[in-house]
Enzyme design. Structure first.
Site, PDB file in Angstrom:
ATOM      1  N   ASP A   1       0.818  -1.205   0.000  1.00 16.33           N
ATOM      2  CA  ASP A   1       0.000   0.000   0.000  1.00 16.33           C
ATOM      3  C   ASP A   1       0.859   1.265   0.000  1.00 16.33           C
ATOM      4  O   ASP A   1       0.656   2.176  -0.792  1.00 16.33           O
ATOM      5  CB  ASP A   1      -0.971   0.010   1.197  1.00 16.33           C
TER       6      ASP A   1
ATOM      7  N   ASP B   1       7.003   3.990   3.569  1.00 12.02           N
ATOM      8  CA  ASP B   1       7.301   5.200   4.344  1.00 12.02           C
ATOM      9  C   ASP B   1       8.779   5.146   4.724  1.00 12.02           C
ATOM     10  O   ASP B   1       9.640   5.496   3.918  1.00 12.02           O
ATOM     11  CB  ASP B   1       6.357   5.210   5.552  1.00 12.02           C
TER      12      ASP B   1
ATOM     13  N   PHE C   1       0.508  11.884   6.834  1.00 11.11           N
ATOM     14  CA  PHE C   1      -0.131  10.626   7.184  1.00 11.11           C
ATOM     15  C   PHE C   1      -1.473  10.538   6.456  1.00 11.11           C
ATOM     16  O   PHE C   1      -2.357  11.360   6.671  1.00 11.11           O
ATOM     17  CB  PHE C   1      -0.334  10.513   8.700  1.00 11.11           C
TER      18      PHE C   1
END
Ligand code: 5GP
Length: 188
Positions: free
Chosen positions: A106, A109, A158
């Site tokens: 997905d 980070d 985020f």
């Protein structure tokens, strides 16, 4: 104070629209189909965040594919920060030895979770291993990850939606967005 969650009202900004996601998924599916024609492609996705991306991407691919699912949890972090300590909650259900594996993620980070998964999957002797991620946040990368297929590169925020959660909610939004600050701070 915690009232009922209003999914759409909690969204401050849409970063990637439903239409943009669908168009990009079609493009990625086409590229992957071209690259893997005549090979033994297995898509491995990582629950739960990759679920919508995996479901759409596999249907945008027109060569034969097997799929497998893993579930991992990172622990020791916070609701919005990953720690890099990874626990496998659900392992592969079949051997990937000699398969051309495409890991479907997905979001990348820090890269710590993926770094762990890549080493884990390499240990299972696939014929090849490539990485496909819907979202990439390079600003916070701590380990160098060779990403082969990227949907969207986004800034360091985020995000939720299209599989991504905050407190296990918002995964069913059809777009990727950011929440109002008061939601993250627990005030909403
Ligand atoms: P990394 O180990 O690369 O720092 O983080 C990987 C995992 O952290 C992702 O698979 C995802 O579960 C979570 N994560 C990282 N950034 C975000 C974000 O912006 N939103 C959400 N909902 N999860 C994120």
């Amino acid at each position: 104070m915690s009232g009922p969650v209003d999914l759409k009202a909690d969204v401050a900004e849409i970063l990637v629209s439903e239409e943009a996601i669908q168009e990009r998924v079609r493009e990625l599916g086409q590229r992957i189909s071209d690259d893997y024609r005549g090979r033994n492609l297995t898509l491995v996705s990582v629950l739960k965040g990759s679920l919508p991306f995996m479901a759409d991407l596999m249907r945008a691919i027109d060569v034969p594919v097997r799929i497998d699912l893993m579930e991992v949890s990172s622990y020791g972090g916070t609701a919005t920060e990953s720690s890099g300590l990874v626990r496998i909650l659900k392992d592969l259900s079949a051997s990937i030895a000699d398969e051309d594996v495409l890991l479907v993620e997905d979001i990348i980070d820090t890269g710590l979770t993926l770094n762990y998964l890549i080493r884990y999957l390499r240990g299972k002797n696939p014929a090849s291993l490539r990485i496909c991620t819907l979202l990439d946040k390079p600003a916070r990368r701590l380990v160098d990850i060779p990403v082969d297929y990227t949907g969207f590169t986004i800034e360091d925020r985020f995000v939720v939606g299209y599989g991504l959660d905050y407190g296990e909610l918002y995964r069913n939004l059809r777009f990727v967005g950011v929440l109002r600050p008061e939601v993250y701070s627990g005030g909403g």
